[in-house]
Scaffold this active site. Structure first.
Site, PDB file in Angstrom:
ATOM      1  N   SER A  66      -8.057  -5.143  -5.281  1.00 28.70           N
ATOM      2  CA  SER A  66      -9.285  -6.275  -4.334  1.00 28.70           C
ATOM      3  C   SER A  66     -10.197  -6.111  -5.478  1.00 28.70           C
ATOM      4  CB  SER A  66      -8.758  -5.025  -2.531  1.00 28.70           C
ATOM      5  OG  SER A  66      -9.923  -4.303  -3.163  1.00 28.70           O
ATOM      6  N   THR A  67     -10.916  -6.079  -5.456  1.00 24.58           N
ATOM      7  CA  THR A  67     -12.355  -6.611  -5.439  1.00 24.58           C
ATOM      8  C   THR A  67     -13.138  -5.305  -5.845  1.00 24.58           C
ATOM      9  OG1 THR A  67     -13.760  -7.158  -4.099  1.00 24.58           O
ATOM     10  CG2 THR A  67     -13.483  -8.495  -5.775  1.00 24.58           C
ATOM     11  N   ASN A  84     -11.085  -2.163  -5.651  1.00 24.77           N
ATOM     12  CA  ASN A  84     -10.467  -1.571  -6.138  1.00 24.77           C
ATOM     13  C   ASN A  84     -10.911  -0.907  -7.153  1.00 24.77           C
ATOM     14  OD1 ASN A  84      -7.502  -2.777  -4.887  1.00 24.77           O
ATOM     15  ND2 ASN A  84      -8.197  -0.704  -4.368  1.00 24.77           N
ATOM     16  N   GLU A 109       1.030 -12.932  12.602  1.00 23.50           N
ATOM     17  CA  GLU A 109       1.417 -12.079  13.258  1.00 23.50           C
ATOM     18  C   GLU A 109       1.594 -10.617  12.652  1.00 23.50           C
ATOM     19  OE1 GLU A 109       2.334 -12.035  16.331  1.00 23.50           O
ATOM     20  OE2 GLU A 109       2.267 -14.072  16.342  1.00 23.50           O
ATOM     21  N   ASP A 112       1.095  -1.199  -0.138  1.00 24.18           N
ATOM     22  CA  ASP A 112      -0.206  -0.134   0.211  1.00 24.18           C
ATOM     23  C   ASP A 112       0.489   1.356  -0.104  1.00 24.18           C
ATOM     24  OD1 ASP A 112      -2.348   1.297  -0.099  1.00 24.18           O
ATOM     25  OD2 ASP A 112      -2.728   1.214   2.149  1.00 24.18           O
ATOM     26  N   GLY A 113       0.364   2.546  -0.479  1.00 24.74           N
ATOM     27  CA  GLY A 113       1.062   3.633  -0.368  1.00 24.74           C
ATOM     28  C   GLY A 113       1.738   4.063  -1.126  1.00 24.74           C
ATOM     29  N   ASN A 114       1.077   3.505  -2.825  1.00 22.51           N
ATOM     30  CA  ASN A 114       2.153   3.429  -4.656  1.00 22.51           C
ATOM     31  C   ASN A 114       1.369   4.816  -4.594  1.00 22.51           C
ATOM     32  OD1 ASN A 114       2.694   1.335  -4.217  1.00 22.51           O
ATOM     33  ND2 ASN A 114       1.724   0.504  -6.175  1.00 22.51           N
ATOM     34  N   GLY A 115       0.099   5.247  -4.309  1.00 21.86           N
ATOM     35  CA  GLY A 115      -0.440   6.462  -4.451  1.00 21.86           C
ATOM     36  C   GLY A 115       0.001   7.850  -4.329  1.00 21.86           C
ATOM     37  N   ARG A 116       0.227   6.972  -3.118  1.00 17.69           N
ATOM     38  CA  ARG A 116       0.524   8.751  -1.736  1.00 17.69           C
ATOM     39  C   ARG A 116       2.013   9.265  -2.304  1.00 17.69           C
ATOM     40  NH1 ARG A 116      -0.847   6.099   3.174  1.00 17.69           N
ATOM     41  NH2 ARG A 116      -1.716   4.098   1.989  1.00 17.69           N
TER      42      ARG A 116
END
Ligand code: IPE
Ligand code: IPE
Ligand code: MG
Length: 248
Positions: free
Chosen positions: A66-67, A69, A208, A21-25
């Site tokens: 994800s669905t 997305n 974990e 996560d975080g590609n856009g930001r």
């Protein structure tokens, strides 16, 4: 001593799952369009796959789409699908060189035909590779696969092949798209978000969880080593007391 050499190879997670996560930001902070972030995320996929294979991790699952997305702007969805086709095609050689088998989980049949084709080809070419399995979660939703498992099991009950009270946890696991894949012991999410976003809900019952603020395009081997070291320093109690674990 660097982090890699501190890792206890006898206590490696067999399966690591990652919410990339975080590609856009990341792209935004560089003043670039979101798709620039997705493109740069490919290098992180390479690094993490290579690092896992080198260490001896058996399964690496990457949440790629994800669905949910599909609700993004069409331009971004199309760019992600094209990037996927391009990446799978380009990386097949690396997968072969590193003896890595490609797998996919999710509602693959609803992906654009080009994407499906590239995936199926990639999986077919690498099917006999043994060192590690790289699982791409595509058009994936944990609730979708749990719903499907419930539907499949109910059909068996209806047909008289199974009694409802005979349903076991293992049977449910065997009806999920991860049926031949052990549950992940470690789940990593990048970009500072502390949520699961409909990923492997059944399978992470005792995983974990490791969260890092690093955006996915900046995630490197070193960050993976840190996550594994953090995992190795935890006590996994599975409902028991600490004393029971130490005495074992
Ligand atoms: C992860 O990065 C990639 C996908 C979900 C496909 P994002 O695209 O979610 O980037 P942020 O979270 O908006 O920064
Ligand atoms: C989760 O990231 C899905 C993938 C990494 C493919 P999102 O960016 O879509 O998740 P939310 O919307 O922030 O929960
Ligand atoms: Mg995101």
């Amino acid at each position: 001593m660097d982090s890699k050499s501190k890792i206890d190879l006898q206590k490696l997670p067999r399966h690591i799952a990652v919410i990339m996560d975080g590609n856009g930001r990341w792209a935004k902070q560089m003043g670039k369009p979101r798709v620039f972030g997705h493109k740069n995320g490919v290098q992180s996929v390479r690094e993490v796959s290579e690092a896992c294979a080198e260490l001896g991790v058996e399964y690496l699952t990457l949440y790629a789409f994800s669905t949910e997305n599909w609700s993004r702007p069409a331009f971004e969805v199309n760019a992600l699908m094209s990037l996927l086709v391009e990446t799978v095609r380009k990386e097949v050689k690396t997968l072969m060189d590193n003896d890595i088998r490609l797998e996919a989980i999710g509602d693959i049949e609803k992906l654009p035909s080009k994407t499906q084709k590239a995936l199926i080809e990639g999986m077919h070419t690498t099917k006999d590779n043994k060192r590690m399995t790289l699982v791409l979660a595509l058009n994936y939703s944990a609730r979708w696969e749990i719903r499907k498992a419930v539907q499949d099991l109910s059909t068996k009950v209806k047909l008289g092949e199974l009694a409802a009270e005979e349903i076991t946890d293992d049977m449910i696991s065997a009806h999920l798209s991860t049926k031949r894949i052990p549950d992940p012991e470690l789940l990593i999410r990048t970009s500072g978000e502390h949520r699961i976003s409909n990923f492997l809900l059944w399978q992470i019952a005792y995983a974990e969880l490791y969260f890092t603020d690093i955006f996915w395009p900046e995630f490197r081997k070193e960050n993976l080593y840190q996550a594994i070291l953090n995992y190795q320093n935890r006590e996994r109690r599975f409902g028991k007391t600490s004393d029971q674990i130490v005495l074992k």
